[in-house]
Structure formats: structure tokens, C-alpha cells
Design an enzyme around this catalytic site. Structure first.
Site, PDB file in Angstrom:
ATOM      1  N   LYS A 121       0.974   4.067  -2.914  1.00 60.40           N
ATOM      2  CA  LYS A 121       0.551   5.439  -2.584  1.00 60.40           C
ATOM      3  C   LYS A 121       1.699   6.429  -2.727  1.00 60.40           C
ATOM      4  CE  LYS A 121      -3.823   4.762  -1.451  1.00 60.40           C
ATOM      5  NZ  LYS A 121      -4.917   5.423  -2.170  1.00 60.40           N
ATOM      6  N   TYR A 149       0.838  -1.218   0.000  1.00 60.79           N
ATOM      7  CA  TYR A 149       0.000   0.000   0.000  1.00 60.79           C
ATOM      8  C   TYR A 149       0.866   1.259   0.000  1.00 60.79           C
ATOM      9  CZ  TYR A 149      -3.836   3.043   1.705  1.00 60.79           C
ATOM     10  OH  TYR A 149      -4.784   4.037   1.878  1.00 60.79           O
TER      11      TYR A 149
HETATM   12  N1  CAA Z   1       5.540  -2.117  14.866  1.00 61.68           N
HETATM   13  C1  CAA Z   1       6.439  -3.089  15.172  1.00 61.68           C
HETATM   14  N2  CAA Z   1       6.110  -4.380  15.267  1.00 61.68           N
HETATM   15  C2  CAA Z   1       4.855  -4.720  15.067  1.00 61.68           C
HETATM   16  C3  CAA Z   1       3.848  -3.764  14.726  1.00 61.68           C
HETATM   17  C4  CAA Z   1       4.260  -2.423  14.665  1.00 61.68           C
HETATM   18  N3  CAA Z   1       3.384  -1.446  14.375  1.00 61.68           N
HETATM   19  N4  CAA Z   1       2.687  -4.407  14.558  1.00 61.68           N
HETATM   20  C5  CAA Z   1       2.930  -5.711  14.767  1.00 61.68           C
HETATM   21  N5  CAA Z   1       4.234  -5.888  15.087  1.00 61.68           N
HETATM   22  C6  CAA Z   1       4.921  -7.135  15.373  1.00 61.68           C
HETATM   23  C7  CAA Z   1       4.270  -7.899  16.501  1.00 61.68           C
HETATM   24  O1  CAA Z   1       4.778  -7.510  17.744  1.00 61.68           O
HETATM   25  C8  CAA Z   1       4.639  -9.333  16.154  1.00 61.68           C
HETATM   26  O2  CAA Z   1       5.998  -9.535  16.470  1.00 61.68           O
HETATM   27  P1  CAA Z   1       6.578 -11.009  16.735  1.00 61.68           P
HETATM   28  O3  CAA Z   1       6.432 -11.770  15.434  1.00 61.68           O
HETATM   29  O4  CAA Z   1       8.018 -10.777  17.089  1.00 61.68           O
HETATM   30  O5  CAA Z   1       5.761 -11.581  17.833  1.00 61.68           O
HETATM   31  C9  CAA Z   1       4.455  -9.278  14.641  1.00 61.68           C
HETATM   32  O6  CAA Z   1       4.790  -7.971  14.230  1.00 61.68           O
HETATM   33  C10 CAA Z   1       2.989  -9.461  14.267  1.00 61.68           C
HETATM   34  O7  CAA Z   1       2.942 -10.533  13.588  1.00 61.68           O
HETATM   35  P2  CAA Z   1       1.593 -10.880  12.858  1.00 61.68           P
HETATM   36  O8  CAA Z   1       1.788 -12.228  12.302  1.00 61.68           O
HETATM   37  O9  CAA Z   1       0.406 -10.617  13.719  1.00 61.68           O
HETATM   38  O10 CAA Z   1       1.629  -9.773  11.721  1.00 61.68           O
HETATM   39  P3  CAA Z   1       0.845  -9.751  10.384  1.00 61.68           P
HETATM   40  O11 CAA Z   1       1.755 -10.076   9.271  1.00 61.68           O
HETATM   41  O12 CAA Z   1      -0.434 -10.495  10.474  1.00 61.68           O
HETATM   42  O13 CAA Z   1       0.494  -8.223  10.254  1.00 61.68           O
HETATM   43  C11 CAA Z   1      -0.762  -6.332  10.737  1.00 61.68           C
HETATM   44  C12 CAA Z   1       0.096  -7.447  11.311  1.00 61.68           C
HETATM   45  C13 CAA Z   1      -2.143  -6.899  10.356  1.00 61.68           C
HETATM   46  C14 CAA Z   1      -0.157  -5.720   9.525  1.00 61.68           C
HETATM   47  C15 CAA Z   1      -0.880  -5.298  11.811  1.00 61.68           C
HETATM   48  O14 CAA Z   1       0.412  -4.828  12.114  1.00 61.68           O
HETATM   49  C16 CAA Z   1      -1.725  -4.134  11.389  1.00 61.68           C
HETATM   50  O15 CAA Z   1      -2.937  -4.200  11.312  1.00 61.68           O
HETATM   51  N6  CAA Z   1      -1.082  -2.995  11.147  1.00 61.68           N
HETATM   52  C17 CAA Z   1      -1.769  -1.770  10.837  1.00 61.68           C
HETATM   53  C18 CAA Z   1      -1.922  -1.636   9.388  1.00 61.68           C
HETATM   54  C19 CAA Z   1      -2.570  -0.316   9.110  1.00 61.68           C
HETATM   55  O16 CAA Z   1      -2.388   0.706   9.758  1.00 61.68           O
HETATM   56  N7  CAA Z   1      -3.347  -0.288   8.034  1.00 61.68           N
HETATM   57  C20 CAA Z   1      -4.017   0.918   7.653  1.00 61.68           C
HETATM   58  C21 CAA Z   1      -5.273   0.532   6.954  1.00 61.68           C
HETATM   59  S1  CAA Z   1      -6.262   1.967   6.597  1.00 61.68           S
HETATM   60  C22 CAA Z   1      -5.413   2.742   5.416  1.00 61.68           C
HETATM   61  O17 CAA Z   1      -4.510   2.243   4.834  1.00 61.68           O
HETATM   62  C23 CAA Z   1      -5.884   4.118   5.072  1.00 61.68           C
HETATM   63  C24 CAA Z   1      -4.786   5.067   5.139  1.00 61.68           C
HETATM   64  O18 CAA Z   1      -4.294   5.489   4.073  1.00 61.68           O
HETATM   65  C25 CAA Z   1      -4.295   5.560   6.426  1.00 61.68           C
END
Ligand code: CAA
Length: 248
Positions: free
Chosen positions: A159, A155
Site C-alpha cells: 500500500k 500489506y
Molecule cells: N503491538 C505489539 N505487539 C503485539 C500486537 C501489537 N499491535 N499485536 C500482537 N502483539 C504481540 C502479542 O502480544 C504477542 O506477543 P508474544 O509473542 O510476546 O506473546 C504476539 O505479538 C502475537 O503473536 P501471535 O502469534 O498471536 O501473532 P500473529 O503472528 O498471529 O499475528 C495478528 C497477530 C493476527 C497480526 C494480530 O496482531 C492482528 O490481527 N493485528 C491487526 C492486523 C490489522 O489491523 N489488520 C488490518 C486488516 S483490515 C485492513 O488492512 C484495511 C485497512 O487498510 C485498514
């Protein structure tokens, strides 16, 4: 002004949260609003709801990631409504997940939908705009293109690519009455943002100095400003609108 003389504004991804607010705002501004959608079932309900609230949009179905389909849609719009004066490249999707696990399918899908669509739609309207010596192209990017976001390599790449495109096209058509700008919204109260897990979202909102998600109508207001005739000296710009979440 009668229907034939109104400026025509095409908004892609019209039925989403931001698209809806943009359609309504530009309609209230007096534009003839053309909405693009991909999901016919969702659009049917949406159109009925908008009509019930007094909004008459001209709607065209098309997958904006498909170059030829976009060409056909634009030709139909020109035939049935008229040339496009304002194009808002708003259609976009997310397929979030950390990069180590990201599939090629989710990379391709997001790049094609969010970035190739900008090429597809702009390419099909630009020569008409240049010939008529007037046009506005507004690309809806994201704060996450400006700063990066865990889980959004696809994304953020799409963008951020949008703004490179904006800057270059802006230069190429600056003397032809056409402006090209990017808007980079932060986290807005749309279905897309509400799909982020609550605990993740709460942490993100806590980082926003204004202390809340943005409103869709706040983005629409900026679109309306950049679409206006009076905004003719603004081109190649990237407007951050994120509640202070990212200041550069
Ligand atoms: N920073 C650092 N580490 C992070 C983190 C972060 N922000 N988020 C998750 N982690 C780490 C966790 O601690 C975990 O670590 P370990 O493996 O060492 O335990 C790991 O990453 C998470 O693993 P997952 O398997 O759960 O991760 P995943 O591949 O499923 O992804 C995610 C996680 C779904 C991406 C989640 O981080 C998330 O939802 N992030 C937010 C995404 C976001 O903001 N999207 C915006 C959508 S709206 C939009 O896009 C509109 C706009 O323009 C603003």
C-alpha cells in the site's frame, strides 16, 4: 446523456465492501460503471443483488495480479463499452501475521494482488487516457501504509508502494489531462476489517478519535470527488480518510 456518451469508470475488486459503495456512487453520479471481480461465485450473487436494487453494472472477470489477463480484460472493455476514463485500483487482500512468521507465499500474494495490480491496470489504460487527453486514476491505499501496523508488513509495503507510484505517474502525465491520486482509508466497516479478531479490532477502534469505524459510502464520496472533472488541479496527492486515527 445516453449510454454511449457517459464516462466509463472501471473499479477493480468491485464486489468487496469499498468496491460496492464506489460502484453505486459512481453509477448514481451518471458514469457507465464497469466492475472487475475475480471470484465468479461471489460475483453472481452480488450482480443479482445490485440489479434487484436498480444498479446495472458491466462486469468483467479477471485476476488483476495477472498482467496478460488484465490486458485482455481492458481490450474487451474497450471493444464492448469504450475506453476507460476513470480507473479505481481498489482490489486488495490481507494475509496478516507478524513478519517473523510470514511466508514467502503470503508476501508474494499480497504484493502481487495489491501492488502489481496497480501497474497492470494502469499500464493498460494509460496510453488511451493520454491520447484522449483525459483520465483519472485513483489508487486505494491504507492508513497502515502511512503509519505501519503490527502484522501487516506485506500489506503496508504494497500500500505504501502505491503512493510512490501515484506521485511519479502524476508527474509524468500531468500535462496530458490525466490526474493520479491516492486515497488512504482508515478502518472502514468492511468484511476485511471485520475479519480482524474482535479484541484486536476493539483496541483499534478505541484509537480512532471520531470513535467509530468509517462507512464505505464515506470513501466512495471521496472517490467521486477525485473522479470529477472539477478535480483537475489535484494530482499526486494522498488523501487520508481515517477519522483522525493518523494525522500527519
Ligand atoms: N503491538 C505489539 N505487539 C503485539 C500486537 C501489537 N499491535 N499485536 C500482537 N502483539 C504481540 C502479542 O502480544 C504477542 O506477543 P508474544 O509473542 O510476546 O506473546 C504476539 O505479538 C502475537 O503473536 P501471535 O502469534 O498471536 O501473532 P500473529 O503472528 O498471529 O499475528 C495478528 C497477530 C493476527 C497480526 C494480530 O496482531 C492482528 O490481527 N493485528 C491487526 C492486523 C490489522 O489491523 N489488520 C488490518 C486488516 S483490515 C485492513 O488492512 C484495511 C485497512 O487498510 C485498514
Amino acid at each position: 446523456m445516453d449510454k454511449q456518451n457517459r464516462y466509463v469508470a472501471l473499479i477493480t475488486g468491485a464486489t468487496g465492501g469499498l468496491g460496492t459503495a464506489m460502484c453505486r456512487k459512481l453509477y448514481n453520479d451518471g458514469y457507465r460503471v464497469v466492475g472487475n471481480y475475480n471470484n465468479a461465485e461471489k460475483a453472481k450473487k452480488w450482480i443479482e443483488q445490485q440489479k434487484a436494487e436498480g444498479y446495472e453494472f458491466e462486469m468483467f472477470q479477471c485476476d488483476v495480479s495477472d498482467y496478460d489477463a488484465v490486458g485482455k480484460m481492458i481490450a474487451n472493455i474497450e471493444k464492448e463499452i469504450g475506453a476507460v476514463d476513470v480507473l479505481v485500483n481498489n482490489a486488495g487482500i490481507t494475509r496478516d501475521g507478524q513478519f517473523r512468521k510470514m511466508t514467502k507465499e503470503n508476501w508474494d500474494l499480497v504484493l502481487k494482488t495489491n501492488l502489481y495490480s496497480v501497474f497492470n491496470c494502469s499500464r493498460h489504460v494509460i496510453n488511451q487516457m493520454v491520447e484522449r487527453n483525459y483520465g483519472r486514476i485513483i489508487n486505494i491505499s491504507s492508513v497502515n501504509a502511512q503509519r505501519g501496523q503490527f502484522g501487516q508488513a506485506n500489506y503496508a509495503a504494497a500500500k505504501a508502494g502505491m503512493h510512490g507510484f501515484t506521485k511519479t505517474l502524476a508527474m509524468e502525465v500531468a500535462r496530458k489531462g490525466v490526474t493520479v491520486n491516492t486515497i488512504s482509508p482508515g478502518y472502514i466497516g468492511t468484511d476485511m476489517v471485520m475479519a480482524v479478531a474482535e479484541e484486536v479490532r476493539d483496541k483499534i477502534v478505541a484509537e480512532i478519535p471520531i470513535g467509530r469505524l468509517g462507512g464505505t459510502e464515506e470513501i466512495a464520496h471521496l472517490v467521486s470527488f477525485l473522479a470529477s472533472k472539477q478535480a483537475s488541479f489535484i494530482t499526486g496527492a494522498n488523501y487520508a480518510i481515517n477519522g483522525g486515527q493518523h494525522v500527519a
